[in-house]
Design a protein around this motif. Structure first.
Motif, PDB file in Angstrom:
ATOM      1  N   CYS A  43       0.748  -1.223   0.010  1.00 53.17           N
ATOM      2  CA  CYS A  43       0.090  -0.008  -0.191  1.00 53.17           C
ATOM      3  C   CYS A  43       0.823   1.334   0.008  1.00 53.17           C
ATOM      4  O   CYS A  43       0.570   2.245  -0.464  1.00 53.17           O
ATOM      5  N   ASP A  44       2.034   1.326   0.725  1.00 53.32           N
ATOM      6  CA  ASP A  44       2.720   2.380   0.806  1.00 53.32           C
ATOM      7  C   ASP A  44       3.421   2.726  -0.668  1.00 53.32           C
ATOM      8  O   ASP A  44       3.537   3.745  -1.083  1.00 53.32           O
ATOM      9  N   THR A  45       3.818   1.657  -1.529  1.00 50.06           N
ATOM     10  CA  THR A  45       4.402   1.794  -2.824  1.00 50.06           C
ATOM     11  C   THR A  45       3.293   2.396  -3.454  1.00 50.06           C
ATOM     12  O   THR A  45       3.437   3.505  -4.459  1.00 50.06           O
ATOM     13  N   LEU A  46       2.135   1.937  -3.741  1.00 48.63           N
ATOM     14  CA  LEU A  46       1.263   2.384  -4.624  1.00 48.63           C
ATOM     15  C   LEU A  46       0.562   3.628  -4.171  1.00 48.63           C
ATOM     16  O   LEU A  46       0.280   4.370  -5.016  1.00 48.63           O
ATOM     17  N   GLY A  47       0.429   3.770  -3.001  1.00 47.51           N
ATOM     18  CA  GLY A  47      -0.169   5.019  -2.572  1.00 47.51           C
ATOM     19  C   GLY A  47       0.696   6.399  -2.721  1.00 47.51           C
ATOM     20  O   GLY A  47       0.374   7.392  -3.118  1.00 47.51           O
ATOM     21  N   SER A  48       1.978   6.062  -2.474  1.00 48.51           N
ATOM     22  CA  SER A  48       2.970   7.164  -2.692  1.00 48.51           C
ATOM     23  C   SER A  48       3.389   7.529  -4.212  1.00 48.51           C
ATOM     24  O   SER A  48       3.423   8.560  -4.611  1.00 48.51           O
ATOM     25  N   VAL A  51       0.167   9.454  -5.262  1.00 46.87           N
ATOM     26  CA  VAL A  51       0.365  10.827  -4.950  1.00 46.87           C
ATOM     27  C   VAL A  51       1.311  11.568  -5.811  1.00 46.87           C
ATOM     28  O   VAL A  51       0.933  12.915  -6.315  1.00 46.87           O
ATOM     29  N   LEU A  52       2.675  11.075  -6.013  1.00 46.03           N
ATOM     30  CA  LEU A  52       3.522  11.743  -6.330  1.00 46.03           C
ATOM     31  C   LEU A  52       3.286  11.883  -8.024  1.00 46.03           C
ATOM     32  O   LEU A  52       3.774  12.756  -8.682  1.00 46.03           O
ATOM     33  N   PHE A  53       2.510  10.948  -8.570  1.00 45.63           N
ATOM     34  CA  PHE A  53       2.246  11.043 -10.205  1.00 45.63           C
ATOM     35  C   PHE A  53       1.082  12.362  -9.948  1.00 45.63           C
ATOM     36  O   PHE A  53       1.194  12.970 -11.207  1.00 45.63           O
ATOM     37  N   ALA A  54       0.260  12.590  -9.145  1.00 41.92           N
ATOM     38  CA  ALA A  54      -0.561  13.594  -9.245  1.00 41.92           C
ATOM     39  C   ALA A  54       0.208  14.913  -9.253  1.00 41.92           C
ATOM     40  O   ALA A  54      -0.137  15.865  -9.890  1.00 41.92           O
ATOM     41  N   VAL A  55       1.464  14.830  -8.408  1.00 39.84           N
ATOM     42  CA  VAL A  55       2.365  16.225  -8.141  1.00 39.84           C
ATOM     43  C   VAL A  55       2.743  16.532  -9.607  1.00 39.84           C
ATOM     44  O   VAL A  55       3.039  17.689  -9.634  1.00 39.84           O
ATOM     45  N   ILE A  56       3.394  15.452 -10.038  1.00 41.95           N
ATOM     46  CA  ILE A  56       3.870  15.241 -11.542  1.00 41.95           C
ATOM     47  C   ILE A  56       3.050  16.135 -12.417  1.00 41.95           C
ATOM     48  O   ILE A  56       3.475  16.859 -13.167  1.00 41.95           O
ATOM     49  N   LEU A  57       1.878  15.570 -12.436  1.00 47.87           N
ATOM     50  CA  LEU A  57       0.915  16.277 -13.420  1.00 47.87           C
ATOM     51  C   LEU A  57       0.672  17.767 -12.975  1.00 47.87           C
ATOM     52  O   LEU A  57       0.419  18.503 -14.100  1.00 47.87           O
ATOM     53  N   THR A  58       0.681  18.234 -12.034  1.00 47.09           N
ATOM     54  CA  THR A  58       0.600  19.663 -11.515  1.00 47.09           C
ATOM     55  C   THR A  58       1.690  20.593 -11.740  1.00 47.09           C
ATOM     56  O   THR A  58       1.417  21.948 -11.988  1.00 47.09           O
ATOM     57  N   ILE A  59       2.808  20.034 -11.713  1.00 46.49           N
ATOM     58  CA  ILE A  59       4.221  20.789 -11.755  1.00 46.49           C
ATOM     59  C   ILE A  59       4.469  20.939 -13.291  1.00 46.49           C
ATOM     60  O   ILE A  59       4.409  20.014 -14.134  1.00 46.49           O
ATOM     61  N   GLY A  60       4.868  22.294 -13.699  1.00 50.64           N
ATOM     62  CA  GLY A  60       5.303  22.312 -15.007  1.00 50.64           C
ATOM     63  C   GLY A  60       6.785  22.319 -15.261  1.00 50.64           C
ATOM     64  O   GLY A  60       7.031  22.428 -16.618  1.00 50.64           O
ATOM     65  N   TYR A  61       7.561  22.207 -14.514  1.00 47.75           N
ATOM     66  CA  TYR A  61       8.932  22.471 -14.606  1.00 47.75           C
ATOM     67  C   TYR A  61       9.750  21.121 -14.703  1.00 47.75           C
ATOM     68  O   TYR A  61       9.642  20.241 -14.091  1.00 47.75           O
ATOM     69  N   PHE A  62      10.708  20.796 -15.642  1.00 50.80           N
ATOM     70  CA  PHE A  62      11.111  19.823 -16.132  1.00 50.80           C
ATOM     71  C   PHE A  62      12.260  19.338 -14.906  1.00 50.80           C
ATOM     72  O   PHE A  62      12.228  18.022 -14.833  1.00 50.80           O
ATOM     73  N   ALA A  63      12.827  20.171 -14.291  1.00 43.23           N
ATOM     74  CA  ALA A  63      13.702  19.644 -13.196  1.00 43.23           C
ATOM     75  C   ALA A  63      12.985  19.017 -12.031  1.00 43.23           C
ATOM     76  O   ALA A  63      13.569  18.072 -11.356  1.00 43.23           O
ATOM     77  N   GLN A  64      11.860  19.654 -11.720  1.00 44.32           N
ATOM     78  CA  GLN A  64      11.088  18.835 -10.462  1.00 44.32           C
ATOM     79  C   GLN A  64      10.568  17.663 -10.976  1.00 44.32           C
ATOM     80  O   GLN A  64      10.430  16.635 -10.205  1.00 44.32           O
ATOM     81  N   ILE A  65      10.075  17.596 -12.117  1.00 40.18           N
ATOM     82  CA  ILE A  65       9.454  16.443 -12.792  1.00 40.18           C
ATOM     83  C   ILE A  65      10.511  15.272 -12.856  1.00 40.18           C
ATOM     84  O   ILE A  65      10.055  14.229 -12.427  1.00 40.18           O
ATOM     85  N   THR A  66      11.592  15.433 -13.158  1.00 38.96           N
ATOM     86  CA  THR A  66      12.770  14.819 -13.173  1.00 38.96           C
ATOM     87  C   THR A  66      12.891  14.021 -11.764  1.00 38.96           C
ATOM     88  O   THR A  66      13.414  12.868 -11.695  1.00 38.96           O
ATOM     89  N   LYS A  67      13.120  15.153 -10.861  1.00 35.67           N
ATOM     90  CA  LYS A  67      13.396  14.624  -9.523  1.00 35.67           C
ATOM     91  C   LYS A  67      12.166  13.835  -9.143  1.00 35.67           C
ATOM     92  O   LYS A  67      12.563  12.677  -8.323  1.00 35.67           O
TER      93      LYS A  67
END
Length: 127
Positions: A43-48, A51-67
């Motif tokens: 559950c930790d692997t899937l849940g995190s 959430v991180l995939f949702a954050v990737i979709l909302t951030i528009g900067y390449f450096a943060q997406i790569t991280k």
């Protein structure tokens, strides 16, 4: 289109929060170390990841997406390995199991797998 995107991102966050909550609930409610470890690691692997995939979709900067992609890859690769390591160490230490659990002994010297069920009142029962 913007509303659909926001709904999709919020669904990803809620799904990730749900899986993280279920993993925490499994840590509290399940009877022995093996079932607790299984619930929290999956559950930790899937849940995190959600959430991180949702954050990737909302951030528009390449450096943060790569991280964030590296963080997701690290979580997805290290959580199953650590969960397996914990399970193997606890198995080698003869950690007590709950009645009804079964043991698949594949670590014997002759490399044959033996399946055995933990009976009520045996030495390997969680008190």
């Amino acid at each position: 289109m913007n509303l659909l995107f926001e709904i999709f991102v919020s669904l990803l966050i809620w799904a990730g929060a749900f899986f993280l909550f279920v993993g925490s609930l499994g840590l509290i409610r399940l009877p022995d170390i093996f079932t607790r470890m299984h619930a929290t690691s999956k559950c930790d692997t899937l849940g995190s990841g959600l959430v991180l995939f949702a954050v990737i979709l909302t951030i528009g900067y390449f450096a943060q997406i790569t991280k964030l992609i590296f963080i997701i890859g690290f979580i997805w690769s290290i959580n199953p390995v650590i969960a397996h390591l914990i399970a193997k160490i606890e198995y080698m230490r003869d950690t007590p199991l709950t009645p009804g659990s079964f043991i698949m002994n594949c670590y014997s010297s002759d490399r044959s797998c033996v399946v055995d069920t933990v009976k009520e009142g045996s030495d390997n029962v969680d008190a």
